[in-house]
Design a protein around this motif. Structure first.
Motif, PDB file in Angstrom:
ATOM      1  N   ALA A  50       0.574  -1.408  -0.172  1.00 47.25           N
ATOM      2  CA  ALA A  50      -0.075  -0.123  -0.489  1.00 47.25           C
ATOM      3  C   ALA A  50       1.549   1.512  -0.024  1.00 47.25           C
ATOM      4  O   ALA A  50       0.493   1.614   0.013  1.00 47.25           O
ATOM      5  N   VAL A  78      -4.354   1.325  -4.884  1.00 48.69           N
ATOM      6  CA  VAL A  78      -4.755   0.517  -3.786  1.00 48.69           C
ATOM      7  C   VAL A  78      -6.340   0.407  -2.527  1.00 48.69           C
ATOM      8  O   VAL A  78      -6.473   2.046  -3.116  1.00 48.69           O
ATOM      9  N   LEU A  80      -7.137  -0.405   0.722  1.00 48.55           N
ATOM     10  CA  LEU A  80      -7.024  -1.303   2.118  1.00 48.55           C
ATOM     11  C   LEU A  80      -7.886  -1.719   2.907  1.00 48.55           C
ATOM     12  O   LEU A  80      -8.444  -0.611   3.562  1.00 48.55           O
ATOM     13  N   GLY A  82      -7.583  -2.258   6.631  1.00 53.41           N
ATOM     14  CA  GLY A  82      -6.847  -3.072   7.410  1.00 53.41           C
ATOM     15  C   GLY A  82      -7.152  -3.341   9.343  1.00 53.41           C
ATOM     16  O   GLY A  82      -8.562  -3.591   9.268  1.00 53.41           O
TER      17      GLY A  82
END
Lengths: 215, 222
Positions: A50, A78, A80, A82
């Motif tokens: 990332a 990207v 992401l 998390g």
């Protein structure tokens, strides 16, 4: 074309080598499952992809952008998910998604569609995020990823905290994304579920890749 | 960039409006501090009148630590700082937006406190223009320095205690300059308040430039 090309990547967390020389090549449309014990380096690997984790040595290209010299381009491309959901507690579900859509310079009108795809009920859209359950929060966070329409999805324990319906929904989203040409890298401990989803299994242990198997 | 500044500032102010922390906690706290200073010095009214400007700005310093703590925790609680980086928002826009939101909150508190010193301390305002100018210029510097130091301690475990230790000494020039300018505006001491406004403007400019240059590094590293 490689979507992810890692060559001898070393990354530290403090003084601890979280990644100790990782080589990985991932192509378009692949769904790659990262598996391994806690502390193996899976989350660090996702952060490297990332453009959020500094690398000490080696080279990392994501979507042909260098994560060190061109990390802004990497980050823009990207999505992401998390361990954190990156949602503001005092804003509603819709306000959060609209904020992140505007910040990411993507179409704000995509917010409704993303919430529909994630099965976030209409009645929840004006509710402050602080009142959501963990599963609803997770769905909202994933909707924020969907809004960005990333070419590379980086999902860290995406099924955590979700009920069966939510898990099925995420599996469907991942398959749809891969069919549409996106690449998915997901870290999970839920091997029974993700084994059938992934087209490739990568085992990470002690900061290195110990097994790489295409199904 | 300005679009992102407005986006970040608007988001912080909307969060503040929803949570009502400034109005339900910070303003009462500031009022309480002013009242307690009054209790401590009321027996010696001339001293209270001469100290009014300093007490006003000391109270604002305390309020600043609360506002900056709050502004920092908004981004650190659930990983939003990282998401801002991923979204591609320019760090300088994050800095300016967050500083602007802190400044708006501080100005709201200052408005209430100006009323407070008039009512509680019997202060008389000789120059409204100088009061307004002092509040505006000093607040820019305070908000910029606070936002910058808030980012610096964002990754520190005990940031609630570290922030005041770092911030209050940095704000000492504002305390001195704004107090002198207020002394002139309230007519309590014969000084040239406008000259002190110049010093406050310099402080604000330095902190804005420092923030613009270093906030990106802090956002990445903490």
């Amino acid at each position: 074309m490689s979507i992810i090309a890692l060559d001898g990547v070393v990354a530290l967390l403090g003084r601890f080598p979280a990644l100790a020389g990782v080589d990985l090549d991932v192509g378009a449309g692949e769904i790659v499952l990262l598996q391994g014990p806690n502390g193996a380096g899976k989350s660090t690997l996702l952060r490297v992809c990332a453009g959020l984790q500094r690398i000490e040595s080696g080279r990392a290209l994501v979507l042909e952008h260098d994560v060190v010299s061109d990390r802004a381009a990497v980050r823009r491309s990207v999505g992401l998910l998390g361990h954190d959901t990156a949602l503001y507690d005092d804003l509603s579900v819709e306000e959060n998604l609209r904020f992140w859509a505007r910040a990411s310079r993507v179409d704000v009108d995509a917010v409704d569609g993303a919430l529909d795809r994630l099965g976030v009920a209409d009645r929840l859209r004006d509710v402050p995020v602080r009142h959501l359950s963990a599963g609803q929060r997770r769905r909202t966070a994933l909707a924020a990823v969907v809004v960005r329409r990333p070419r590379l999805w980086l999902l860290d324990e995406p099924h955590a905290g979700l009920d069966q319906q939510g898990r099925d929904l995420i599996d469907g989203l991942v398959r749809q994304a891969a069919t549409a040409g996106a690449t998915v890298l997901l870290a999970s401990h839920e091997l029974d579920r993700t084994m059938g989803l992934a087209s490739r299994h990568v085992t990470v242990a002690g900061g290195t890749i110990t097994e790489d198997r295409t199904i | 960039m300005w679009r992102d500044v407005v986006l970040v500032a608007g988001k912080d102010l909307r969060i503040e409006w929803r949570s009502r922390v400034t109005f339900s906690q910070v303003v009462p706290f500031a009022g309480l501090v002013l009242v307690l200073f009054g209790f401590a010095l009321d027996a010696n009214r001339p001293v209270l009148e001469r100290a009014t400007s300093g007490l006003f700005w000391i109270t604002i310093m305390f309020v600043t630590t609360l506002a900056v703590q709050r502004s920092t925790s908004i981004e650190t609680t659930d990983g939003a700082r990282r998401a801002l980086l991923l979204a591609g928002v320019e760090p300088v826009a994050v800095f300016a937006g967050k500083a602007a939101a802190v400044a708006v909150q501080l100005l709201a508190v200052e408005l209430v406190l100006v009323g407070g010193i008039v009512v509680l301390y019997g202060a008389e305002i000789d120059s409204f223009l100088l009061v307004v100018a002092t509040c505006l210029v000093a607040t820019v510097g305070i908000a910029a320095a606070g936002t910058l130091l808030g980012a610096l301690v964002a990754g520190v475990r005990a940031r609630e205690t570290v922030l005041p230790i770092l911030l209050l000494p940095v704000l000492a020039p504002v305390l001195i300059g704004a107090t002198r300018a207020f002394d002139d505006a309230l007519g309590s001491v014969a000084v040239d308040g406008w000259a002190w406004i110049g010093m406050l403007a310099g402080f604000g400019l330095i902190n804005l430039v420092l923030g613009a240059l270093s906030y990106g590094v802090l956002l990445e590293e903490t």
